[in-house]
Design an enzyme around this catalytic site. Sequence first.
Site, mmCIF file in Angstrom:
data_model
loop_
_atom_site.group_PDB
_atom_site.id
_atom_site.type_symbol
_atom_site.label_atom_id
_atom_site.label_comp_id
_atom_site.label_asym_id
_atom_site.label_seq_id
_atom_site.Cartn_x
_atom_site.Cartn_y
_atom_site.Cartn_z
ATOM 1 N N ARG A 28 0.831 -1.201 0.000
ATOM 2 C CA ARG A 28 0.000 0.000 0.000
ATOM 3 C C ARG A 28 0.868 1.256 0.000
ATOM 4 O O ARG A 28 1.892 1.311 0.699
ATOM 5 C CB ARG A 28 -0.959 -0.003 1.196
ATOM 6 C CG ARG A 28 -1.973 -1.114 1.088
ATOM 7 C CD ARG A 28 -3.098 -1.011 2.093
ATOM 8 N NE ARG A 28 -3.797 -2.279 2.105
ATOM 9 C CZ ARG A 28 -4.753 -2.641 1.238
ATOM 10 N NH1 ARG A 28 -5.143 -1.785 0.308
ATOM 11 N NH2 ARG A 28 -5.316 -3.833 1.306
ATOM 12 N N ASP A 29 0.432 2.245 -0.805
ATOM 13 C CA ASP A 29 1.144 3.520 -0.862
ATOM 14 C C ASP A 29 1.087 4.190 0.512
ATOM 15 O O ASP A 29 0.046 4.192 1.172
ATOM 16 C CB ASP A 29 0.529 4.428 -1.937
ATOM 17 C CG ASP A 29 1.440 5.565 -2.317
ATOM 18 O OD1 ASP A 29 1.958 5.565 -3.452
ATOM 19 O OD2 ASP A 29 1.647 6.472 -1.469
ATOM 20 N N GLU A 94 8.697 10.082 -8.845
ATOM 21 C CA GLU A 94 9.473 10.464 -7.656
ATOM 22 C C GLU A 94 10.409 9.349 -7.196
ATOM 23 O O GLU A 94 11.465 9.628 -6.634
ATOM 24 C CB GLU A 94 8.527 10.832 -6.508
ATOM 25 C CG GLU A 94 7.798 12.146 -6.774
ATOM 26 C CD GLU A 94 6.804 12.504 -5.675
ATOM 27 O OE1 GLU A 94 6.384 11.607 -4.919
ATOM 28 O OE2 GLU A 94 6.456 13.695 -5.608
ATOM 29 N N HIS A 99 7.162 1.309 -11.032
ATOM 30 C CA HIS A 99 6.012 0.875 -10.224
ATOM 31 C C HIS A 99 4.731 1.274 -10.919
ATOM 32 O O HIS A 99 4.670 2.291 -11.603
ATOM 33 C CB HIS A 99 6.065 1.464 -8.810
ATOM 34 C CG HIS A 99 6.270 2.946 -8.763
ATOM 35 N ND1 HIS A 99 7.507 3.523 -8.961
ATOM 36 C CD2 HIS A 99 5.409 3.962 -8.571
ATOM 37 C CE1 HIS A 99 7.389 4.836 -8.872
ATOM 38 N NE2 HIS A 99 6.125 5.132 -8.645
HETATM 39 P P1 AMP Z 1 5.737 8.231 -8.318
HETATM 40 O O1 AMP Z 1 5.455 9.699 -8.235
HETATM 41 O O2 AMP Z 1 4.967 7.539 -9.415
HETATM 42 O O3 AMP Z 1 7.218 7.925 -8.369
HETATM 43 O O4 AMP Z 1 5.143 7.603 -6.986
HETATM 44 C C1 AMP Z 1 5.905 7.261 -5.871
HETATM 45 C C2 AMP Z 1 4.933 6.817 -4.803
HETATM 46 O O5 AMP Z 1 5.651 6.125 -3.802
HETATM 47 C C3 AMP Z 1 4.184 7.966 -4.103
HETATM 48 O O6 AMP Z 1 2.784 7.794 -4.282
HETATM 49 C C4 AMP Z 1 4.606 7.825 -2.642
HETATM 50 O O7 AMP Z 1 3.569 8.126 -1.745
HETATM 51 C C5 AMP Z 1 5.016 6.370 -2.584
HETATM 52 N N1 AMP Z 1 5.970 6.021 -1.540
HETATM 53 C C6 AMP Z 1 7.150 6.633 -1.262
HETATM 54 N N2 AMP Z 1 7.771 6.031 -0.234
HETATM 55 C C7 AMP Z 1 6.969 4.994 0.142
HETATM 56 C C8 AMP Z 1 7.050 3.979 1.132
HETATM 57 N N3 AMP Z 1 8.094 3.910 1.985
HETATM 58 N N4 AMP Z 1 6.043 3.077 1.234
HETATM 59 C C9 AMP Z 1 4.985 3.151 0.408
HETATM 60 N N5 AMP Z 1 4.851 4.073 -0.566
HETATM 61 C C10 AMP Z 1 5.824 4.985 -0.691
#
Ligand code: AMP
Length: 116
Positions: A28-29, A94, A99
């Site tokens: 889960r995010d 990010e 993913h």
């Molecule tokens: P993106 O912008 O597509 O790279 O999305 C990265 C996602 O990773 C974001 O929605 C963050 O909330 C999520 N994220 C970052 N660190 C963690 C973590 N430790 N556990 C779960 N989700 C994470």
Amino acid sequence: MTTIFAKIIRGEIPSDMVYQDELVTAFRDISPMAPTHILIVPNKVIPTVNDLTEDDELTVGRMFTVAKKLAEQEGIAEDGYRLIVNCNKHGHQEVFHLHMHLLGGRPLGRMLSKPN
Ligand code: AMP
């Protein structure tokens, strides 16, 4: 190469993991944008879509079939959901470990807002 997601996959940092097999892991995010917000991640570090090769086709296919199964498990398959893969700066990526976001549980609106 390691990433925060690689550490989650190896169990080195905590996560709310919902699925794992030999190719992909889903958890889960940490900052959910919808009632269901799950990330489906290859176990191998592939930084972006730009880095995919034909050798990764099985893994990418598995990401989709796992998304389908998790959507059923979450009870969002019939109403529908969205799968998102962001790439690089304009895609607002990010975390540089490929993913797929599985989002659902509420109406998600149009795919993108129009530029002003
Ligand atoms: P993106 O912008 O597509 O790279 O999305 C990265 C996602 O990773 C974001 O929605 C963050 O909330 C999520 N994220 C970052 N660190 C963690 C973590 N430790 N556990 C779960 N989700 C994470």
